[in-house]
Design an enzyme around this catalytic site. Sequence first.
Site, PDB file in Angstrom:
ATOM      1  N   CYS A  40       0.894  -1.272   0.038  1.00 40.41           N
ATOM      2  CA  CYS A  40       0.119   0.047   0.007  1.00 40.41           C
ATOM      3  C   CYS A  40       0.824   1.216  -0.122  1.00 40.41           C
ATOM      4  O   CYS A  40       2.099   1.217   0.211  1.00 40.41           O
ATOM      5  CB  CYS A  40      -1.048   0.045   1.047  1.00 40.41           C
ATOM      6  SG  CYS A  40      -2.440   1.136   1.035  1.00 40.41           S
TER       7      CYS A  40
ATOM      8  N   CYS B 175       0.214   4.133   1.792  1.00 47.24           N
ATOM      9  CA  CYS B 175      -0.328   5.254   3.039  1.00 47.24           C
ATOM     10  C   CYS B 175       1.033   5.414   4.075  1.00 47.24           C
ATOM     11  O   CYS B 175       0.893   6.470   4.517  1.00 47.24           O
ATOM     12  CB  CYS B 175      -1.571   4.776   3.536  1.00 47.24           C
ATOM     13  SG  CYS B 175      -1.622   2.933   4.178  1.00 47.24           S
TER      14      CYS B 175
ATOM     15  N   CYS C 204      -3.609   6.259   0.915  1.00 47.55           N
ATOM     16  CA  CYS C 204      -3.298   4.943   0.342  1.00 47.55           C
ATOM     17  C   CYS C 204      -2.965   5.158  -1.239  1.00 47.55           C
ATOM     18  O   CYS C 204      -2.435   4.132  -1.918  1.00 47.55           O
ATOM     19  CB  CYS C 204      -4.423   3.916   0.464  1.00 47.55           C
ATOM     20  SG  CYS C 204      -4.627   3.646   2.250  1.00 47.55           S
TER      21      CYS C 204
ATOM     22  N   LYS D 197     -11.859  -5.158   2.587  1.00 48.73           N
ATOM     23  CA  LYS D 197     -11.154  -4.410   3.870  1.00 48.73           C
ATOM     24  C   LYS D 197     -12.117  -3.361   4.343  1.00 48.73           C
ATOM     25  O   LYS D 197     -12.566  -2.546   3.171  1.00 48.73           O
ATOM     26  CB  LYS D 197      -9.826  -4.167   3.328  1.00 48.73           C
ATOM     27  CG  LYS D 197      -9.150  -3.259   4.698  1.00 48.73           C
ATOM     28  CD  LYS D 197      -7.819  -2.666   3.840  1.00 48.73           C
ATOM     29  CE  LYS D 197      -7.267  -1.797   5.115  1.00 48.73           C
ATOM     30  NZ  LYS D 197      -5.883  -1.359   4.646  1.00 48.73           N
TER      31      LYS D 197
ATOM     32  N   ARG E 262      -2.339   2.891  13.329  1.00 52.19           N
ATOM     33  CA  ARG E 262      -1.889   3.912  12.300  1.00 52.19           C
ATOM     34  C   ARG E 262      -0.889   4.673  13.185  1.00 52.19           C
ATOM     35  O   ARG E 262      -0.048   5.408  12.712  1.00 52.19           O
ATOM     36  CB  ARG E 262      -3.045   4.939  12.135  1.00 52.19           C
ATOM     37  CG  ARG E 262      -3.817   4.112  10.972  1.00 52.19           C
ATOM     38  CD  ARG E 262      -4.991   5.120  10.288  1.00 52.19           C
ATOM     39  NE  ARG E 262      -5.890   4.376   9.508  1.00 52.19           N
ATOM     40  CZ  ARG E 262      -6.998   4.640   9.134  1.00 52.19           C
ATOM     41  NH1 ARG E 262      -7.608   5.714   9.740  1.00 52.19           N
ATOM     42  NH2 ARG E 262      -7.558   3.792   8.365  1.00 52.19           N
TER      43      ARG E 262
ATOM     44  N   ARG F  93     -10.667   7.049   4.831  1.00 55.45           N
ATOM     45  CA  ARG F  93     -10.562   6.028   3.664  1.00 55.45           C
ATOM     46  C   ARG F  93     -11.522   5.386   3.065  1.00 55.45           C
ATOM     47  O   ARG F  93     -11.729   4.483   2.524  1.00 55.45           O
ATOM     48  CB  ARG F  93      -9.538   4.979   4.201  1.00 55.45           C
ATOM     49  CG  ARG F  93      -8.251   5.343   4.808  1.00 55.45           C
ATOM     50  CD  ARG F  93      -7.207   4.469   4.804  1.00 55.45           C
ATOM     51  NE  ARG F  93      -6.210   4.309   5.466  1.00 55.45           N
ATOM     52  CZ  ARG F  93      -5.091   5.337   5.584  1.00 55.45           C
ATOM     53  NH1 ARG F  93      -5.269   6.351   4.662  1.00 55.45           N
ATOM     54  NH2 ARG F  93      -4.169   5.408   6.370  1.00 55.45           N
TER      55      ARG F  93
ATOM     56  N   GLU G 220     -16.741  -8.029  -3.941  1.00 56.36           N
ATOM     57  CA  GLU G 220     -15.411  -7.431  -3.868  1.00 56.36           C
ATOM     58  C   GLU G 220     -14.292  -8.908  -4.040  1.00 56.36           C
ATOM     59  O   GLU G 220     -13.399  -9.008  -4.756  1.00 56.36           O
ATOM     60  CB  GLU G 220     -14.832  -6.884  -2.716  1.00 56.36           C
ATOM     61  CG  GLU G 220     -15.163  -5.492  -2.534  1.00 56.36           C
ATOM     62  CD  GLU G 220     -14.230  -4.363  -3.628  1.00 56.36           C
ATOM     63  OE1 GLU G 220     -13.142  -5.099  -3.824  1.00 56.36           O
ATOM     64  OE2 GLU G 220     -14.300  -3.268  -3.283  1.00 56.36           O
TER      65      GLU G 220
ATOM     66  N   LYS H  11     -11.167  -8.334   6.645  1.00 60.31           N
ATOM     67  CA  LYS H  11     -10.363  -7.554   7.771  1.00 60.31           C
ATOM     68  C   LYS H  11     -11.182  -6.294   8.118  1.00 60.31           C
ATOM     69  O   LYS H  11     -11.769  -5.732   7.247  1.00 60.31           O
ATOM     70  CB  LYS H  11      -9.024  -6.675   7.105  1.00 60.31           C
ATOM     71  CG  LYS H  11      -8.202  -6.026   7.841  1.00 60.31           C
ATOM     72  CD  LYS H  11      -7.124  -5.509   7.203  1.00 60.31           C
ATOM     73  CE  LYS H  11      -6.629  -4.491   8.138  1.00 60.31           C
ATOM     74  NZ  LYS H  11      -5.724  -3.626   7.229  1.00 60.31           N
TER      75      LYS H  11
ATOM     76  N   SER I 177      -5.437  -4.192  14.814  1.00 61.46           N
ATOM     77  CA  SER I 177      -4.816  -3.650  16.124  1.00 61.46           C
ATOM     78  C   SER I 177      -5.648  -3.262  17.013  1.00 61.46           C
ATOM     79  O   SER I 177      -5.384  -3.568  18.452  1.00 61.46           O
ATOM     80  CB  SER I 177      -3.884  -2.271  15.604  1.00 61.46           C
ATOM     81  OG  SER I 177      -4.769  -1.604  15.010  1.00 61.46           O
TER      82      SER I 177
ATOM     83  N   TYR J 241      -1.567  -9.941  16.419  1.00 63.59           N
ATOM     84  CA  TYR J 241      -0.720  -9.460  17.147  1.00 63.59           C
ATOM     85  C   TYR J 241      -0.324 -10.336  18.177  1.00 63.59           C
ATOM     86  O   TYR J 241       0.542 -10.067  19.260  1.00 63.59           O
ATOM     87  CB  TYR J 241      -0.654  -8.039  17.536  1.00 63.59           C
ATOM     88  CG  TYR J 241      -1.066  -7.416  16.429  1.00 63.59           C
ATOM     89  CD1 TYR J 241       0.190  -6.566  15.690  1.00 63.59           C
ATOM     90  CD2 TYR J 241      -2.285  -6.952  15.702  1.00 63.59           C
ATOM     91  CE1 TYR J 241      -0.136  -5.454  14.479  1.00 63.59           C
ATOM     92  CE2 TYR J 241      -2.429  -5.954  14.738  1.00 63.59           C
ATOM     93  CZ  TYR J 241      -1.252  -5.473  14.180  1.00 63.59           C
ATOM     94  OH  TYR J 241      -1.345  -4.905  12.792  1.00 63.59           O
TER      95      TYR J 241
HETATM   96  C1  PBG Z   1      -2.585  -0.038   5.314  1.00 67.00           C
HETATM   97  C2  PBG Z   1      -3.085  -1.224   6.240  1.00 67.00           C
HETATM   98  C3  PBG Z   1      -3.850  -0.751   7.518  1.00 67.00           C
HETATM   99  C4  PBG Z   1      -3.838  -2.091   8.168  1.00 67.00           C
HETATM  100  C5  PBG Z   1      -3.251  -2.710   7.529  1.00 67.00           C
HETATM  101  N1  PBG Z   1      -2.748  -2.410   6.242  1.00 67.00           N
HETATM  102  C6  PBG Z   1      -4.563   0.490   8.051  1.00 67.00           C
HETATM  103  C7  PBG Z   1      -5.213   1.362   7.235  1.00 67.00           C
HETATM  104  O1  PBG Z   1      -6.113   0.947   6.271  1.00 67.00           O
HETATM  105  O2  PBG Z   1      -5.437   2.449   7.494  1.00 67.00           O
HETATM  106  C8  PBG Z   1      -4.410  -2.197   9.533  1.00 67.00           C
HETATM  107  C9  PBG Z   1      -4.097  -2.980  10.543  1.00 67.00           C
HETATM  108  C10 PBG Z   1      -4.322  -2.994  11.831  1.00 67.00           C
HETATM  109  O3  PBG Z   1      -5.212  -2.370  12.340  1.00 67.00           O
HETATM  110  O4  PBG Z   1      -3.782  -3.900  12.734  1.00 67.00           O
HETATM  111  N2  PBG Z   1      -3.406   0.098   4.017  1.00 67.00           N
HETATM  112 ZN    ZN Z   2      -3.118   2.144   3.004  1.00 69.94          ZN
END
Ligand code: PBG
Ligand code: ZN
Length: 328
Positions: free
Chosen positions: A121, A123, A131, A196, A206, A218, A234, A249, A275, A314
Amino acid sequence: MALYPTKRLRRLRYNPIIRNMIRETTLTKDDFIYPLFVIPGKNIKREVKSMPGNYQMSVDEIVKECKKIYSLGIPAIILFGIPDHKDEVGSGAYDSNGIIQQAVKAIKKEVKDLLIITDVCLCEYTSHGHCGVLGGEEILNDETVELLVKESISHVEAGADIIAPSDMMDGRIGAIRKALDGKGFYKIPILSYAAKYASGYYGPFREAAESTPAFGDRRSHQMDPGNSMEAMREIEEDIEEGADIIMVKPAGPYLDVIYQAKQKFGMPTAAYQVSGEFAMIKAAGKNGWIDEERIMMESLTAIKRAGADMILTYFAKDAAKYLDRTNK
Ligand code: PBG
Ligand code: ZN
């Protein structure tokens, strides 16, 4: 059909040996993928405040960590990079000497049997934290896809085993597949972040990835939490474009989406326990409000029961230790 009192479902619950024999869903270390955050520098290991036990690490520290992860029996990691310089087009993402590229090379050299997945990605690499490439305040789809293709190739050239695009741009899986094949990388699988969601559960990530958008959010590319049929569209699109593994996700709050995806497509399916899911369990556990270990295992089991074959989490290290200790 026999009914109570002939039929008693509790019969199989009195004895722990029987309970173990009839358990439908069990976790193994092979289910886990551990996320890691790599930063420039040397000798740096900085804990992410909202994610206790998880660190931003320099390449040398990541290598040490990978040795531990491998010796715990965890088969795979997913790498996120935080570059030292960010710009409008995220050029650090496809720099052959970028942070991910350096980390992949170093890990491959020292821990060669650990499977390396790289998150694709922009970002973490853009100065605005979005992104993709911007046109005004809009994230431009097709221009972004071109850069994601470059990023993917560059990760694979560094030695990545699997590419995981997390950007949610339209058409990127097909474009990446075609480019990889064109370079002779036909053996490299794509794990697509296919469904996602635009989720509040990404907050702690983040902080770890230093990727909070400078303005806006986003929602113009990630999915609306109210939709599940759209998630199937998707996923279907990504499969048609060549995804080898699909991902949903977040995981815990979207078990219905994992379940539907597995039932409908029967594809190798990943789920990302993100997270925020991790942070909530940790925080409540630290406060003594819940039994952290028990809920760790219960949440992971539920994700697998819903249909996930693999879980990005994690908790991977803690769960692996738990499985060792309980001999399960
Ligand atoms: C990047 C990305 C994100 C996560 C994984 N890849 C964050 C986002 O879309 O801002 C989130 C993972 C997490 O919260 O553990 N595009
Ligand atoms: Zn991203």
